[in-house]
Design a protein around this motif. Structure first.
Motif, PDB file in Angstrom:
ATOM      1  N   UNK A 110       0.281  -1.301   0.300  1.00 13.72           N
ATOM      2  CA  UNK A 110      -0.455   0.000  -0.344  1.00 13.72           C
ATOM      3  C   UNK A 110       0.463   0.938   0.261  1.00 13.72           C
ATOM      4  N   UNK A 111       1.705   1.467   1.008  1.00 18.88           N
ATOM      5  CA  UNK A 111       2.899   2.372   0.312  1.00 18.88           C
ATOM      6  C   UNK A 111       3.672   2.727  -0.598  1.00 18.88           C
ATOM      7  N   UNK A 112       4.053   1.730  -1.596  1.00 18.19           N
ATOM      8  CA  UNK A 112       4.842   1.343  -2.271  1.00 18.19           C
ATOM      9  C   UNK A 112       3.745   1.940  -3.388  1.00 18.19           C
ATOM     10  N   UNK A 113       2.193   1.857  -3.258  1.00 18.89           N
ATOM     11  CA  UNK A 113       1.770   1.974  -4.364  1.00 18.89           C
ATOM     12  C   UNK A 113       1.279   4.007  -4.140  1.00 18.89           C
ATOM     13  N   UNK A 114       1.678   4.318  -2.743  1.00 23.44           N
ATOM     14  CA  UNK A 114       0.938   5.771  -2.737  1.00 23.44           C
ATOM     15  C   UNK A 114       2.012   6.401  -3.325  1.00 23.44           C
ATOM     16  N   UNK A 115       3.399   5.651  -2.723  1.00 23.66           N
ATOM     17  CA  UNK A 115       4.716   6.928  -3.138  1.00 23.66           C
ATOM     18  C   UNK A 115       4.775   6.903  -4.630  1.00 23.66           C
ATOM     19  N   UNK A 116       4.216   5.821  -5.752  1.00 25.53           N
ATOM     20  CA  UNK A 116       4.432   5.605  -6.485  1.00 25.53           C
ATOM     21  C   UNK A 116       3.861   7.233  -7.475  1.00 25.53           C
TER      22      UNK A 116
END
Length: 256
Positions: A110-116
């Motif tokens: 979830x955090x990965x997608x938000x950073x993307x």
């Protein structure tokens, strides 16, 4: 770099900040219009840190952004579209920032997608003044881009990439100010190419790079057991962004 201090002579509407350089600044209604760039930027840092404190919840009380539940709208599920939007952001990140992309793989999904999503918005913003269409970009075009930013923060995304960021800022304590400040950095690129002192250069570096740290910290988070203050974490992220930009400038001097 900065630490808060109190003074019995200060009015309730102002806060006194002590700087390592010995300079004193006041924020609030008694603000000095001749403040340095560092003082002005620190006010943004304080605001971002306050947002995190307000919404900081332990991992035991709240899980990461849940993306397993479908999003219902008018009786239809648009989860697949949102998932695709995040995947597209990941593809852009993987293509243009390979090392950074590998780092995001260490984060929770979830955090990965938000950073993307944040990365893609920053890249698109930078491309306005540094991409193939840069010669045709005007201040009015940047004004329209800022209006579009406001729309997505208010839940009205324009396209798929905006939709991913719109979802991100609704799920994490991300404030709009660093995004607006980055656009201000693009405005500087249109009208200014030389800076007469480090104070001016510092503000530019904050606009185009330090802002990225302030955007990212709310998503990356601060460990509940951490003894570091939110202000110190944001200051570190800000300093890293500015240091990276100064390094880029020094590298370009050698090339040019």
């Amino acid at each position: 770099m900065w630490s808060s201090s109190s003074s019995s002579s200060s009015s309730p509407s102002s806060s006194r900040l002590s700087f390592s350089s010995g300079v004193l600044a006041y924020s609030g209604t008694l603000a000095n219009p001749q403040r340095s760039s560092e003082e002005r930027v620190y006010e943004v840092v304080l605001k971002q840190a306050a947002l995190v404190r307000e919404q900081r919840i332990s991992r035991e009380e709240k899980k990461d952004l849940e993306l397993s539940e479908p999003i219902e709208r008018d009786g239809t599920t648009n989860w697949d579209l949102l998932n695709e939007a995040y995947d597209r952001c990941g593809e852009v990140c993987a293509e243009y920032a390979k090392t950074f992309y590998l780092g995001t793989l260490l984060m929770t999904p979830e955090r990965r997608k938000a950073i993307w999503a944040i990365y893609v918005w920053c890249r698109r913003t930078d491309e306005l003044v540094d991409g193939p269409n840069a010669p045709h970009i005007t201040p009015k075009a940047l004004d329209r881009w800022e209006n579009r930013l406001t729309d997505l923060f208010e839940g009205r995304p324009f396209d798929m990439y905006d939709a991913a960021l719109c979802h991100t800022v609704s799920a994490y304590p991300v404030d709009i100010q660093p995004f607006k400040d980055m656009i201000e950095g693009m405005r500087l690129d249109l009208r200014k190419s030389r800076y007469k002192n480090f104070d001016e250069l510092y503000l530019y570096c904050y606009y185009v790079a330090g802002t990225v740290g302030l955007m990212s910290v709310p998503v990356m988070g601060i460990a509940p057991e951490s003894k570091a203050s939110a202000e110190s974490v944001y200051n570190a992220a800000l300093a890293l962004g500015i240091a990276n930009q100064l390094t880029n400038i020094l590298r370009d001097v050698g090339e040019e």
